[in-house]
Design a protein around this motif. Structure first.
Motif, PDB file in Angstrom:
ATOM      1  N   PRO A 287       0.796  -1.240   0.000  1.00  0.00           N
ATOM      2  CA  PRO A 287       0.000   0.000   0.000  1.00  0.00           C
ATOM      3  C   PRO A 287       0.821   1.279   0.000  1.00  0.00           C
ATOM      4  CG  PRO A 287      -0.833  -1.561   1.638  1.00  0.00           C
ATOM      5  CD  PRO A 287       0.498  -2.095   1.172  1.00  0.00           C
ATOM      6  N   VAL A 288       2.094   1.203   0.363  1.00  0.00           N
ATOM      7  CA  VAL A 288       2.931   2.404   0.441  1.00  0.00           C
ATOM      8  C   VAL A 288       3.709   2.642  -0.844  1.00  0.00           C
ATOM      9  CG1 VAL A 288       4.810   3.546   1.670  1.00  0.00           C
ATOM     10  CG2 VAL A 288       3.137   2.167   2.938  1.00  0.00           C
ATOM     11  N   HIS A 289       4.347   1.584  -1.364  1.00  0.00           N
ATOM     12  CA  HIS A 289       5.232   1.742  -2.520  1.00  0.00           C
ATOM     13  C   HIS A 289       4.732   1.020  -3.769  1.00  0.00           C
ATOM     14  CE1 HIS A 289       8.123   3.497   0.214  1.00  0.00           C
ATOM     15  NE2 HIS A 289       8.074   2.420   0.972  1.00  0.00           N
ATOM     16  N   GLY A 290       3.623   0.293  -3.660  1.00  0.00           N
ATOM     17  CA  GLY A 290       3.148  -0.492  -4.787  1.00  0.00           C
ATOM     18  C   GLY A 290       2.630   0.358  -5.934  1.00  0.00           C
ATOM     19  N   LEU A 291       2.358  -0.309  -7.046  1.00  0.00           N
ATOM     20  CA  LEU A 291       1.997   0.343  -8.299  1.00  0.00           C
ATOM     21  C   LEU A 291       0.477   0.363  -8.488  1.00  0.00           C
ATOM     22  CD1 LEU A 291       3.164   1.488 -11.009  1.00  0.00           C
ATOM     23  CD2 LEU A 291       3.110  -0.879 -11.873  1.00  0.00           C
ATOM     24  N   ALA A 292      -0.034   1.499  -8.941  1.00  0.00           N
ATOM     25  CA  ALA A 292      -1.454   1.628  -9.280  1.00  0.00           C
ATOM     26  C   ALA A 292      -1.592   2.653 -10.400  1.00  0.00           C
ATOM     27  CB  ALA A 292      -2.276   2.055  -8.069  1.00  0.00           C
TER      28      ALA A 292
ATOM     29  N   VAL B  67      -6.615  17.088 -15.660  1.00  0.00           N
ATOM     30  CA  VAL B  67      -5.874  15.881 -15.295  1.00  0.00           C
ATOM     31  C   VAL B  67      -4.442  16.047 -15.785  1.00  0.00           C
ATOM     32  CG1 VAL B  67      -5.630  13.384 -15.632  1.00  0.00           C
ATOM     33  CG2 VAL B  67      -7.911  14.395 -15.404  1.00  0.00           C
ATOM     34  N   THR B  68      -3.495  15.772 -14.923  1.00  0.00           N
ATOM     35  CA  THR B  68      -2.089  15.862 -15.293  1.00  0.00           C
ATOM     36  C   THR B  68      -1.483  14.469 -15.340  1.00  0.00           C
ATOM     37  OG1 THR B  68      -1.850  18.032 -14.252  1.00  0.00           O
ATOM     38  CG2 THR B  68       0.169  16.800 -14.676  1.00  0.00           C
ATOM     39  N   THR B  69      -1.001  14.078 -16.497  1.00  0.00           N
ATOM     40  CA  THR B  69      -0.306  12.801 -16.616  1.00  0.00           C
ATOM     41  C   THR B  69       0.994  12.876 -15.833  1.00  0.00           C
ATOM     42  OG1 THR B  69      -1.255  12.304 -18.787  1.00  0.00           O
ATOM     43  CG2 THR B  69       0.833  11.230 -18.247  1.00  0.00           C
ATOM     44  N   GLY B  70       1.215  11.876 -14.977  1.00  0.00           N
ATOM     45  CA  GLY B  70       2.423  11.902 -14.172  1.00  0.00           C
ATOM     46  C   GLY B  70       2.502  10.735 -13.205  1.00  0.00           C
ATOM     47  N   HIS B  71       3.501  10.779 -12.336  1.00  0.00           N
ATOM     48  CA  HIS B  71       3.743   9.729 -11.352  1.00  0.00           C
ATOM     49  C   HIS B  71       3.949  10.362  -9.989  1.00  0.00           C
ATOM     50  CE1 HIS B  71       6.726   7.574  -8.812  1.00  0.00           C
ATOM     51  NE2 HIS B  71       5.918   6.552  -9.054  1.00  0.00           N
ATOM     52  N   ALA B  72       3.402   9.744  -8.959  1.00  0.00           N
ATOM     53  CA  ALA B  72       3.600  10.207  -7.584  1.00  0.00           C
ATOM     54  C   ALA B  72       3.511   9.014  -6.645  1.00  0.00           C
ATOM     55  CB  ALA B  72       2.564  11.262  -7.200  1.00  0.00           C
TER      56      ALA B  72
ATOM     57  N   THR C  98      -0.793   8.437 -13.161  1.00  0.00           N
ATOM     58  CA  THR C  98      -2.022   9.037 -13.674  1.00  0.00           C
ATOM     59  C   THR C  98      -1.869   9.291 -15.170  1.00  0.00           C
ATOM     60  OG1 THR C  98      -2.454  10.123 -11.553  1.00  0.00           O
ATOM     61  CG2 THR C  98      -3.609  10.987 -13.475  1.00  0.00           C
ATOM     62  N   ILE C  99      -2.859   8.873 -15.925  1.00  0.00           N
ATOM     63  CA  ILE C  99      -2.864   9.092 -17.371  1.00  0.00           C
ATOM     64  C   ILE C  99      -4.121   9.870 -17.744  1.00  0.00           C
ATOM     65  CG2 ILE C  99      -2.968   8.016 -19.650  1.00  0.00           C
ATOM     66  CD1 ILE C  99      -0.289   7.547 -18.348  1.00  0.00           C
TER      67      ILE C  99
ATOM     68  N   HIS D  58       7.280   5.925 -19.937  1.00  0.00           N
ATOM     69  CA  HIS D  58       7.973   7.032 -19.279  1.00  0.00           C
ATOM     70  C   HIS D  58       7.599   7.104 -17.800  1.00  0.00           C
ATOM     71  CE1 HIS D  58       9.558  11.239 -18.935  1.00  0.00           C
ATOM     72  NE2 HIS D  58       8.612  11.298 -18.009  1.00  0.00           N
ATOM     73  N   GLU D  59       6.313   7.070 -17.503  1.00  0.00           N
ATOM     74  CA  GLU D  59       5.882   7.250 -16.113  1.00  0.00           C
ATOM     75  C   GLU D  59       6.313   6.086 -15.223  1.00  0.00           C
ATOM     76  OE1 GLU D  59       5.034  10.041 -15.218  1.00  0.00           O
ATOM     77  OE2 GLU D  59       4.514  10.933 -17.146  1.00  0.00           O
ATOM     78  N   ILE D  60       6.279   4.878 -15.754  1.00  0.00           N
ATOM     79  CA  ILE D  60       6.719   3.764 -14.917  1.00  0.00           C
ATOM     80  C   ILE D  60       8.229   3.806 -14.715  1.00  0.00           C
ATOM     81  CG2 ILE D  60       7.228   1.885 -16.565  1.00  0.00           C
ATOM     82  CD1 ILE D  60       5.321   0.193 -14.631  1.00  0.00           C
ATOM     83  N   GLY D  61       8.945   4.497 -15.608  1.00  0.00           N
ATOM     84  CA  GLY D  61      10.363   4.718 -15.388  1.00  0.00           C
ATOM     85  C   GLY D  61      10.611   5.475 -14.092  1.00  0.00           C
ATOM     86  N   HIS D  62       9.742   6.431 -13.779  1.00  0.00           N
ATOM     87  CA  HIS D  62       9.869   7.166 -12.517  1.00  0.00           C
ATOM     88  C   HIS D  62       9.703   6.214 -11.320  1.00  0.00           C
ATOM     89  CE1 HIS D  62      10.216  11.199 -14.080  1.00  0.00           C
ATOM     90  NE2 HIS D  62       9.125  11.073 -14.821  1.00  0.00           N
ATOM     91  N   TRP D  63       8.750   5.302 -11.436  1.00  0.00           N
ATOM     92  CA  TRP D  63       8.531   4.339 -10.340  1.00  0.00           C
ATOM     93  C   TRP D  63       9.749   3.454 -10.153  1.00  0.00           C
ATOM     94  CZ3 TRP D  63       7.042  -1.153 -10.252  1.00  0.00           C
ATOM     95  CH2 TRP D  63       6.608  -1.587  -8.986  1.00  0.00           C
ATOM     96  N   TYR D  64      10.336   3.023 -11.250  1.00  0.00           N
ATOM     97  CA  TYR D  64      11.523   2.169 -11.132  1.00  0.00           C
ATOM     98  C   TYR D  64      12.730   2.952 -10.606  1.00  0.00           C
ATOM     99  CZ  TYR D  64       9.213  -1.807 -13.282  1.00  0.00           C
ATOM    100  OH  TYR D  64       8.373  -2.860 -13.529  1.00  0.00           O
TER     101      TYR D  64
END
Length: 340
Positions: A112-117, A128-133, A138-139, A169-175
């Protein structure tokens, strides 16, 4: 992307197929075995109609890919649902490739803290802003509309802009958070110091003309905005290149003189060893292949398929990203062996 075979007649199948065009057998992609199975041997994902999903469910009503989506448009929002289906199709290709590379795809339900959604949202009634947090990607589903996306591409001077590109690109931020952030020294020596003010960097980026000074050190103009964006763009391009080279090999497409030849097992569902971890070999294959693809596009009156040049500094960053992927897969395989 590899090709697949029909479990009944062994006819050629592609990743998007939900039925064999020769014998009519209904099929579904099984994530556990990375193969096409008879749909009757499993349960279709509940998003089969809503999002055109051809995967089999994974212990619940949804497949493992659709289950990663935390928020989607309401059932009565027909326009947004059409874009939602396009976004889910791109996400399925993303998740397939991440599985193939052995990268973690940890859902937020498990962590729940670091997982992907994923929040796939319509900007029709709200911005809506496409991005990662923090693991939530968010797409803006408006990116599924060709006119909207092309308008932004031209306004932002981006020669390449696709839904799949956004996901990569956005999942690159997660990695970066998962695989790089804990030991960033080597990253900083190539990409710069990510501790630089991010918002100020973006303001500077969007407040200046594109120019051309970035071309010797970054894969795209946006990559030059901040080290985080440089990483995400580099990571996305590594996925672009790997996917296209693998697809070309699976289909027997080979540009003379390139080192990666079609693998005889590329249509075997048991995941053949047609993936190279050698980024230099990958690049040596990609450069002539991308040039050929660009020329083919021009023959059809289209813009270049891959309108980028891989300068030596960019290739070094691709090697770094490739080493991160390989090291993580090696660690994952070692953990799997320890469990057995």
């Amino acid at each position: 992307m590899r090709t697949f075979t029909c479990p009944h007649c062994e006819n050629l199948l592609f990743f998007e197929n939900s039925a064999c065009v020769v014998c009519g057998t209904e099929v579904g992609y099984d994530r556990a075995t990375r193969s096409m199975l008879r749909a009757a041997d499993g349960v279709r994902c509940a998003n089969a109609e809503l999002a055109g999903c051809n995967w089999l469910a994974d212990g619940g009503p949804l497949c493992g890919c659709c289950a990663l989506t935390r928020t989607r448009p309401a059932d009565e929002d027909a326009g947004a649902l059409e874009a939602f289906a396009a976004a889910e199709a791109a996400k399925r290709r993303l998740v397939y490739q991440l599985d193939d590379l052995g990268l973690p795809v940890t859902p937020r339900t498990a962590d729940p803290v670091h997982g992907l959604a994923f929040d796939l949202l319509s900007s029709t009634d709200q911005p809506v802003t496409t991005g990662h947090a923090g693991g939530v990607i968010t797409i803006d589903l408006a990116e599924g509309d060709d006119g909207f996306r092309e308008g932004l591409r031209a306004r932002l001077a981006e020669p390449y802009r696709t839904l799949l590109g956004h996901f990569r690109h956005e999942i690159g931020h997660w990695y970066w958070d998962r695989l790089v952030a804990d030991a960033p020294e080597a990253f900083r020596s190539l990409f710069g110091d990510e501790r630089a003010d991010y918002q100020q960097a973006l303001e500077n980026h969007y407040g200046s003309a594109p120019g051309s000074e970035w071309e010797e050190t970054h894969v795209s103009h946006y990559a030059a905005a901040h080290p985080w964006e440089d990483w995400a763009e580099t990571f996305a391009h590594l996925l672009h290149i790997r996917d296209t080279v693998q697809t070309a090999a699976a289909l027997g497409v080979l540009v003379a003189g390139t080192p990666i030849a079609p693998h005889p097992g590329s249509r075997v569902d048991a995941v053949p060893e047609d993936r190279t971890d050698d980024v230099d070999e990958l690049i040596a294959t990609w450069i002539p292949l991308s040039r050929a693809l660009n020329q083919l596009n021009r023959s059809m009156g289209k813009d270049d398929l891959y309108p980028f040049a891989l300068a030596p500094a960019v290739q070094e960053k691709l090697r770094f990203a490739g080493a991160i992927v390989t090291a993580n897969r090696t660690a994952g395989l070692r953990t799997a062996r320890e469990r057995t």
